[in-house]
Design an enzyme around this catalytic site. Structure first.
Site, PDB file in Angstrom:
ATOM      1  N   ASN A 147       0.811  -1.214   0.000  1.00  0.00           N
ATOM      2  CA  ASN A 147       0.000   0.000   0.000  1.00  0.00           C
ATOM      3  C   ASN A 147       0.846   1.267   0.000  1.00  0.00           C
ATOM      4  OD1 ASN A 147       0.909  -0.364   2.613  1.00  0.00           O
ATOM      5  ND2 ASN A 147      -1.127  -0.457   3.548  1.00  0.00           N
ATOM      6  N   ARG A 285       3.973   8.231  11.105  1.00  0.00           N
ATOM      7  CA  ARG A 285       3.550   7.832  12.443  1.00  0.00           C
ATOM      8  C   ARG A 285       3.372   9.084  13.295  1.00  0.00           C
ATOM      9  NH1 ARG A 285       2.265   4.083  10.127  1.00  0.00           N
ATOM     10  NH2 ARG A 285       2.710   1.863  10.509  1.00  0.00           N
ATOM     11  N   GLN A 314      -4.116   4.440  18.481  1.00  0.00           N
ATOM     12  CA  GLN A 314      -5.087   4.280  17.402  1.00  0.00           C
ATOM     13  C   GLN A 314      -6.088   3.192  17.790  1.00  0.00           C
ATOM     14  OE1 GLN A 314      -2.883   5.848  13.444  1.00  0.00           O
ATOM     15  NE2 GLN A 314      -2.753   3.657  13.756  1.00  0.00           N
ATOM     16  N   HIS A 333      -6.972   6.488  10.030  1.00  0.00           N
ATOM     17  CA  HIS A 333      -5.785   5.911   9.387  1.00  0.00           C
ATOM     18  C   HIS A 333      -6.236   5.084   8.177  1.00  0.00           C
ATOM     19  CE1 HIS A 333      -1.559   3.984  10.131  1.00  0.00           C
ATOM     20  NE2 HIS A 333      -1.743   4.377   8.885  1.00  0.00           N
TER      21      HIS A 333
END
Length: 389
Positions: A147, A285, A314, A333
């Protein structure tokens, strides 16, 4: 037989999709640089389906159960009474995603004596305590490159959204207004700006290549300088460190892995050294920037905008200040979780499982930790002695 625990994000609030916006997704032949796409022996889903949520199960259940293995899929990952903590105690394999991370801490590893393999369905394994994995000889793998372009596209979108003031302009329309003055009072052209990338790996280079046609002046910093041919092709200016780059740019896009050298890098001092009215895009991050320093800089006007899709923890708490900070373009995210990306990282996860269950070597580019040390991609992307949580 193995027990595999898979932690995935919940299904959509309005239910698992009965149909999709598109009938197919484009087929790509390979990755830039020559790395092969995931090549599992089979697939039990159609590319373009939502396989990254709980009901999608990464398309793994039929394959695993047909071979006698046990698959547990959950989104319940927080607290000692969570499904994750109950099931991890006798699990052989843990699969998690960077978008909905199952933080594999040293404490959790200590309570999982059978654990032998931790797979990140996607890229970015800093939610795993790599030092504890090294000490326990647990293999850590991720679906490298699956990705990367998805994240790069998201970063470019966020850059344009901030500079062009897209989100507030759209909000005026959604609320029935036609407030041109309000919309353009903070809108600029990207053309002519200095745009810098922190870390020019696969994602960072993809961002640079996609921004080059916009007529911007491109900058980058990385531990490894790019070949002269690439610098000349894209017109890149190299900086020896992030501080030098940040002072020279109007837009900074962060693409570094989280490790001791990058944690807290963009603190109040560094942000204060940037040009007034700069923008930061962070799809790497969250801990690479100081949370409160970003909020203060947005409030004071030192930063004209901050956008990204990475948070800590998260998911973030409901009152996380980035949710309501002025001039922010934050998203969940999602940069690396498009349906196109899910097809690749689900296929790569199955490829890793097929190899591990059959006792075959896992592709070197997928390895982060193996044999009690950083290995493969991990050896060039992470630093032992502080990596992980």
């Amino acid at each position: 037989m193995a027990k595999i625990v898979c932690v995935l994000f919940p299904d959509p609030a309005d239910g698992y999709p009965p149909r999709y916006a598109r009938d197919t997704i484009p087929v790509i032949d390979g990755y830039a640089g020559g790395q092969a796409l995931p090549r599992p022996e089979g697939l039990d889903f159609s590319p373009g389906e939502l396989v990254g949520s709980v009901s999608g199960e990464l398309g793994l259940r039929s394959f695993l159960e047909e071979h006698g293995h046990t698959l547990v899929v959950t989104s319940d990952k927080e607290g000692p009474d969570s499904v994750l903590d109950r099931e991890l105690s006798d699990a052989d394999v843990l699969i998690s995603q960077p978008f909905w991370p199952a933080y594999l801490t040293a404490e959790r590893i200590a309570r999982a004596p059978k654990l032998k393999l931790a797979i990140t369905a996607g890229i970015g394994s800093d939610h795993v305590d790599l030092n504890a994995a090294i000490a326990r000889d647990i293999t850590v793998a991720e679906v490298t490159y699956s990705n990367s372009i998805s994240v790069a596209e998201h970063a470019v979108m966020l850059t344009l959204s901030l500079v062009r003031n897209y989100l507030p302009s759209h909000q005026w329309v959604a609320e029935g207004g036609w407030n041109i003055g309000d919309s353009v009072a903070r809108a600029y052209d990207l053309e002519g700006m200095d745009v810098g990338v922190i870390a020019a790996g696969r994602i960072g280079q993809a961002v640079l290549r996609r921004l080059a046609p916009f007529g911007v002046k491109l900058h980058y910093t990385d531990k490894r300088r790019l070949p002269v041919a690439i610098e000349e092709e894209l017109g890149l200016t190299f900086h020896p460190d992030a501080r030098s780059l940040a002072r020279a740019c109007d837009v900074v896009s962060i693409h570094a892995p989280l490790h001791p050298e990058t944690e807290g890098l963009f603190d109040d001092a560094l942000i204060s050294s940037m040009r007034r009215g700069s923008y930061i895009v962070n799809c790497a991050r969250a801990q690479i920037v100081d949370r409160d320093a970003v909020v203060q800089a947005l409030q004071s006007g030192q930063l004209a905008g901050y956008a990204g899709d990475v948070w800590y923890p998260q998911p973030p708490e409901a009152d996380h200040p980035w949710r309501t900070a002025p001039h922010n373009g934050m998203t969940p995210h999602v940069s690396g979780a498009s349906l196109s990306a899910q097809a690749r990282y689900a296929a790569g996860t199955r490829e890793i499982l097929e190899a591990w269950l059959a006792g075959r070597p896992i592709r070197d580019e997928y390895l982060i930790v193996d044999g009690g040390h950083l290995a493969g991609t991990g050896a060039v992307s992470y630093t032992a002695g502080g990596a992980g949580h």
